[in-house]
Motif scaffolding. Sequence first.
Motif, PDB file in Angstrom:
ATOM      1  N   ILE A 108       0.840  -1.200   0.000  1.00 35.48           N
ATOM      2  CA  ILE A 108       0.000   0.000   0.000  1.00 35.48           C
ATOM      3  C   ILE A 108       0.878   1.254   0.000  1.00 35.48           C
ATOM      4  O   ILE A 108       0.632   2.206  -0.741  1.00 35.48           O
ATOM      5  CB  ILE A 108      -0.936   0.004   1.223  1.00 35.48           C
ATOM      6  CG1 ILE A 108      -1.931  -1.160   1.136  1.00 35.48           C
ATOM      7  CG2 ILE A 108      -1.690   1.342   1.318  1.00 35.48           C
ATOM      8  CD1 ILE A 108      -2.768  -1.342   2.391  1.00 35.48           C
ATOM      9  N   ASN A 115      -6.739   0.608  -4.457  1.00 35.67           N
ATOM     10  CA  ASN A 115      -7.805   0.716  -3.474  1.00 35.67           C
ATOM     11  C   ASN A 115      -9.105   0.228  -4.109  1.00 35.67           C
ATOM     12  O   ASN A 115      -9.620   0.823  -5.056  1.00 35.67           O
ATOM     13  CB  ASN A 115      -7.959   2.174  -3.021  1.00 35.67           C
ATOM     14  CG  ASN A 115      -8.880   2.309  -1.819  1.00 35.67           C
ATOM     15  OD1 ASN A 115      -9.720   1.454  -1.554  1.00 35.67           O
ATOM     16  ND2 ASN A 115      -8.733   3.396  -1.093  1.00 35.67           N
ATOM     17  N   GLY A 142      -9.216   2.506   2.948  1.00 37.32           N
ATOM     18  CA  GLY A 142      -9.936   1.741   1.950  1.00 37.32           C
ATOM     19  C   GLY A 142      -9.803   0.241   2.108  1.00 37.32           C
ATOM     20  O   GLY A 142      -9.308  -0.268   3.123  1.00 37.32           O
ATOM     21  N   TRP A 144      -8.138  -3.105   0.342  1.00 38.22           N
ATOM     22  CA  TRP A 144      -6.969  -3.315  -0.503  1.00 38.22           C
ATOM     23  C   TRP A 144      -6.846  -4.731  -1.046  1.00 38.22           C
ATOM     24  O   TRP A 144      -5.837  -5.076  -1.668  1.00 38.22           O
ATOM     25  CB  TRP A 144      -5.709  -2.941   0.274  1.00 38.22           C
ATOM     26  CG  TRP A 144      -5.752  -1.521   0.762  1.00 38.22           C
ATOM     27  CD1 TRP A 144      -6.151  -1.096   1.990  1.00 38.22           C
ATOM     28  CD2 TRP A 144      -5.429  -0.353   0.020  1.00 38.22           C
ATOM     29  NE1 TRP A 144      -6.090   0.268   2.074  1.00 38.22           N
ATOM     30  CE2 TRP A 144      -5.639   0.757   0.870  1.00 38.22           C
ATOM     31  CE3 TRP A 144      -4.962  -0.123  -1.275  1.00 38.22           C
ATOM     32  CZ2 TRP A 144      -5.410   2.074   0.469  1.00 38.22           C
ATOM     33  CZ3 TRP A 144      -4.729   1.190  -1.675  1.00 38.22           C
ATOM     34  CH2 TRP A 144      -4.956   2.267  -0.824  1.00 38.22           C
TER      35      TRP A 144
END
Length: 209
Positions: A108, A115, A142, A144
């Motif tokens: 990330i 996302n 969010g 992932w």
Amino acid sequence: MKKILKAIIILMTVLIISGCFYGGDNVMVNPKPLKKQLTLYTIQGDSSVNQVIADSVYRFEKDNSSFEVVHELIPNDLYKNRLSVCVATNQMPDVFPTWSGGILKQYISIGGVVNLEKYMKTDNYSQRFNDKALKMVTDEKGIWGVPVENMSIALIFYNKDIFNALKLSEPNTFDELKDIIIKLKQHHYIPFALANRTAWTGQCSTCIL
């Protein structure tokens, strides 16, 4: 004559650049557009899950004719090293399995994963998944990942004779398990044993030991 030859050469060059060709009936046709490739990594080995994945790839390609999926099957023990190379060279695969926690956070942080929250929330799609599994790939920014594999119960077997001798009860929480580990060590017992032919089993057990 030289002018005519020059004109023919220029015309052929233009046709090649524009991608136009003549078919057998002297009809100008365009070549078929190249399909966009999507790279899929999996680590299932000889598992029957591979057939499920192959069926999914077939359905996707059938419904999306402009795409083709390049499926790469990578042995489990080599997989993390392969992904490390992908991260270092900024060539992440399009679809790949991964783990939650620190590994996912790394992907990330470098922008290596998309996302998926707006897609997962469309038509309440996220409700199709186990809440606890979905939570493992979700943070405040969010969603992932899609929790689609390894939704299984983890079992721990124990020696009842040892538990009875030390007057221990089966733990209901992780803290209780850690207390039992301490007591077992105090009485010179090895708390856990596992098969470790493949390295990932030992790596996973460090969260307990």
